[in-house]
Scaffold this motif. Structure first.
Motif, short mmCIF file in Angstrom:
data_model
loop_
_atom_site.label_atom_id
_atom_site.label_comp_id
_atom_site.label_asym_id
_atom_site.label_seq_id
_atom_site.Cartn_x
_atom_site.Cartn_y
_atom_site.Cartn_z
N ILE A 225 0.84 -1.21 0.00
CA ILE A 225 0.00 0.00 0.00
C ILE A 225 0.87 1.25 0.00
O ILE A 225 0.61 2.21 -0.74
N MET A 226 1.89 1.26 0.83
CA MET A 226 2.76 2.42 0.89
C MET A 226 3.49 2.63 -0.42
O MET A 226 3.66 3.77 -0.88
N ASN A 227 3.91 1.53 -1.05
CA ASN A 227 4.57 1.65 -2.36
C ASN A 227 3.62 2.22 -3.41
O ASN A 227 4.00 3.08 -4.21
N ASN A 228 2.36 1.72 -3.40
CA ASN A 228 1.37 2.23 -4.36
C ASN A 228 1.09 3.70 -4.11
O ASN A 228 0.97 4.50 -5.05
N LEU A 229 0.98 4.07 -2.81
CA LEU A 229 0.73 5.46 -2.48
C LEU A 229 1.88 6.35 -2.93
O LEU A 229 1.66 7.44 -3.48
N ASP A 230 3.09 5.86 -2.72
CA ASP A 230 4.25 6.63 -3.19
C ASP A 230 4.23 6.77 -4.71
O ASP A 230 4.53 7.85 -5.25
N LYS A 231 3.86 5.68 -5.39
CA LYS A 231 3.83 5.72 -6.85
C LYS A 231 2.77 6.68 -7.36
O LYS A 231 3.00 7.48 -8.29
N VAL A 232 1.54 6.63 -6.74
CA VAL A 232 0.47 7.54 -7.14
C VAL A 232 0.87 8.99 -6.90
O VAL A 232 0.65 9.87 -7.74
N SER A 233 1.45 9.24 -5.73
CA SER A 233 1.87 10.60 -5.41
C SER A 233 2.91 11.09 -6.41
O SER A 233 2.85 12.23 -6.88
N ASP A 234 3.85 10.19 -6.74
CA ASP A 234 4.87 10.57 -7.73
C ASP A 234 4.26 10.84 -9.08
O ASP A 234 4.62 11.81 -9.77
N ASP A 235 3.29 9.97 -9.49
CA ASP A 235 2.66 10.17 -10.80
C ASP A 235 1.88 11.47 -10.85
O ASP A 235 1.95 12.23 -11.84
N VAL A 236 1.13 11.76 -9.75
CA VAL A 236 0.36 13.02 -9.72
C VAL A 236 1.29 14.22 -9.76
O VAL A 236 1.07 15.18 -10.51
N ALA A 237 2.34 14.13 -8.95
CA ALA A 237 3.27 15.24 -8.93
C ALA A 237 3.94 15.43 -10.29
O ALA A 237 4.06 16.54 -10.79
N LYS A 238 4.30 14.31 -10.92
CA LYS A 238 4.94 14.40 -12.24
C LYS A 238 3.97 14.92 -13.28
O LYS A 238 4.31 15.75 -14.12
N ALA A 239 2.69 14.44 -13.23
CA ALA A 239 1.69 14.86 -14.22
C ALA A 239 1.40 16.35 -14.08
O ALA A 239 1.37 17.10 -15.07
N ASN A 240 1.14 16.84 -12.89
CA ASN A 240 0.86 18.26 -12.68
C ASN A 240 2.04 19.10 -13.10
O ASN A 240 1.88 20.14 -13.75
N PHE A 241 3.20 18.68 -12.76
CA PHE A 241 4.38 19.45 -13.11
C PHE A 241 4.57 19.48 -14.63
O PHE A 241 4.85 20.55 -15.21
N THR A 242 4.36 18.38 -15.30
CA THR A 242 4.51 18.32 -16.76
C THR A 242 3.48 19.19 -17.45
O THR A 242 3.80 19.94 -18.40
N GLN A 243 2.22 19.10 -16.96
CA GLN A 243 1.15 19.90 -17.56
C GLN A 243 1.41 21.38 -17.38
O GLN A 243 1.23 22.19 -18.30
N THR A 244 1.86 21.75 -16.21
CA THR A 244 2.15 23.17 -15.93
C THR A 244 3.26 23.68 -16.83
O THR A 244 3.17 24.77 -17.39
N ILE A 245 4.29 22.89 -16.98
CA ILE A 245 5.40 23.30 -17.84
C ILE A 245 4.93 23.44 -19.29
O ILE A 245 5.30 24.40 -20.00
N ALA A 246 4.09 22.49 -19.74
CA ALA A 246 3.60 22.55 -21.13
C ALA A 246 2.75 23.80 -21.36
O ALA A 246 2.89 24.50 -22.37
N GLU A 247 1.83 24.09 -20.40
CA GLU A 247 0.99 25.28 -20.55
C GLU A 247 1.82 26.55 -20.49
O GLU A 247 1.56 27.52 -21.24
N ALA A 248 2.81 26.57 -19.64
CA ALA A 248 3.67 27.76 -19.56
C ALA A 248 4.43 27.95 -20.87
O ALA A 248 4.56 29.09 -21.36
N ASN A 249 4.93 26.87 -21.42
CA ASN A 249 5.64 26.97 -22.71
C ASN A 249 4.70 27.48 -23.81
O ASN A 249 5.09 28.31 -24.65
N LYS A 250 3.44 26.95 -23.80
CA LYS A 250 2.47 27.38 -24.81
C LYS A 250 2.15 28.86 -24.68
O LYS A 250 2.08 29.60 -25.68
N ALA A 251 1.95 29.34 -23.45
CA ALA A 251 1.66 30.75 -23.22
C ALA A 251 2.83 31.62 -23.66
O ALA A 251 2.64 32.69 -24.25
N ILE A 252 4.03 31.17 -23.42
CA ILE A 252 5.21 31.95 -23.84
C ILE A 252 5.29 32.03 -25.35
O ILE A 252 5.61 33.08 -25.92
#
Length: 314
Positions: A225-252
């Protein structure tokens, strides 16, 4: 034959004289009835050694001191008479020793290892051992110093242990006794509480052991469970960060496009910024509109007319 009284008295007198001579000789260390060898030794000092003092080997007497003579050089020549049945090596040392704390002296032969034996009349090597009192004296001085210090310490302690100090000391011990008594009562109370609550404590410990056992039995699941939670947290953090970077690049990129158009003179905004004539026309229009509004406020009838009865508009 009858012996006269004079003869008896003469005979007894002779026997008495002979006995007196022999006794005197014996006291001086001379034994007229034994075959003895004479040996000599010279000493710088004899420390109370006298005639008839024993000559010893390992504590066993083999002879006696027969005579002491003061030489012109200041040394003392001591004569020993030793029983002839004892052989004395030539390198034997005749040492003067103390036999007791009262100063008694004796001559102790320290036998040598030579195969040549001393003859009657030979002089032996000599040595004087330090007197026992001389050996005891340093110890005595130290003991006196220690006793003096102990006396000073006891005096200081006696001065310290005055009645007031003793009272305070007694009060301190009484306080300690009361503290220990209170502590004992507290310990008994705690023991009683532990005994009363032992069943509850046992239940709590059992529940704790059960929970611990459950954690232990489900350790693999918890880890998963802890491994899955770590994986989900990492995926969410990576997804949000990637999306934010993409939108920022598009706006620029879009902003860069707009700026390029403005700089190149395309579009209304570019003309508004770069065309001075349009800026002047807009400025004049705004100024005229401002004058019109002022005139409208001052002369409203010039622009608008109303008829209450529906008359003709001029």
């Amino acid at each position: 034959m009858k012996i006269s009284n004079e003869t008896k008295v003469g005979a007894l007198t002779s026997v008495a004289i002979v006995t007196l001579i022999l006794g005197y000789s014996f006291l001086k260390g001379n034994d007229v009835f034994s075959n003895e060898n004479e040996f000599y030794a010279q000493y710088d000092r004899v420390d109370g050694l006298a005639s008839s003092k024993p000559v010893l080997i390992n504590g066993y007497q083999i002879g006696r001191v027969s005579d002491l003579t003061l030489l012109p050089t200041g040394k003392i020549l001591v004569q020993f008479k030793i029983d002839s049945e004892y052989s004395i090596p030539k390198n034997t040392i005749a040492r003067i020793e103390s036999t007791d704390l009262l100063g008694g002296k004796a001559v102790v032969f320290e036998l040598g290892d030579s195969n040549n034996f001393a003859s009657d009349g030979d002089t032996l090597n000599s040595h004087v051992q330090t007197d026992l009192m001389d050996q005891v004296e340093p110890v005595q001085k130290k003991a006196e110093q220690i006793i003096a210090r102990m006396d000073s310490i006891l005096t200081s302690v006696n001065n310290t242990l005055n009645p007031e100090f003793q009272k305070n000391f007694d009060r301190s011990f009484a306080s300690i006794a009361r503290t220990l008594e209170t502590l004992e009562k507290t310990t008994k109370t705690v023991d009683g509480l532990v005994i009363d609550q032992s069943s509850k404590i046992s239940g709590i410990m059992s529940n704790f052991e059960s929970i611990t056992a459950n954690f232990k039995n489900n350790n693999s699941k918890i880890n998963s469970i802890m491994n899955n939670l770590d994986k989900v947290s990492d995926d969410v953090a990576k997804a949000n960060f990637t999306q934010t970077i993409a939108e920022a690049n598009k706006a620029i990129v879009e902003l860069q496009t707009v700026l390029n158009k403005v700089n190149s003179g395309n579009g209304t905004l570019s003309q508004l910024i770069n065309d001075e004539k349009m800026y002047n026309n807009l400025n004049n229009a705004a100024e005229n509109l401002d004058k019109l509004m002022i005139d409208l406020k001052s002369n409203p009838k010039r622009y608008v007319s109303f008829s209450v009865f529906g008359g003709k508009k001029n």
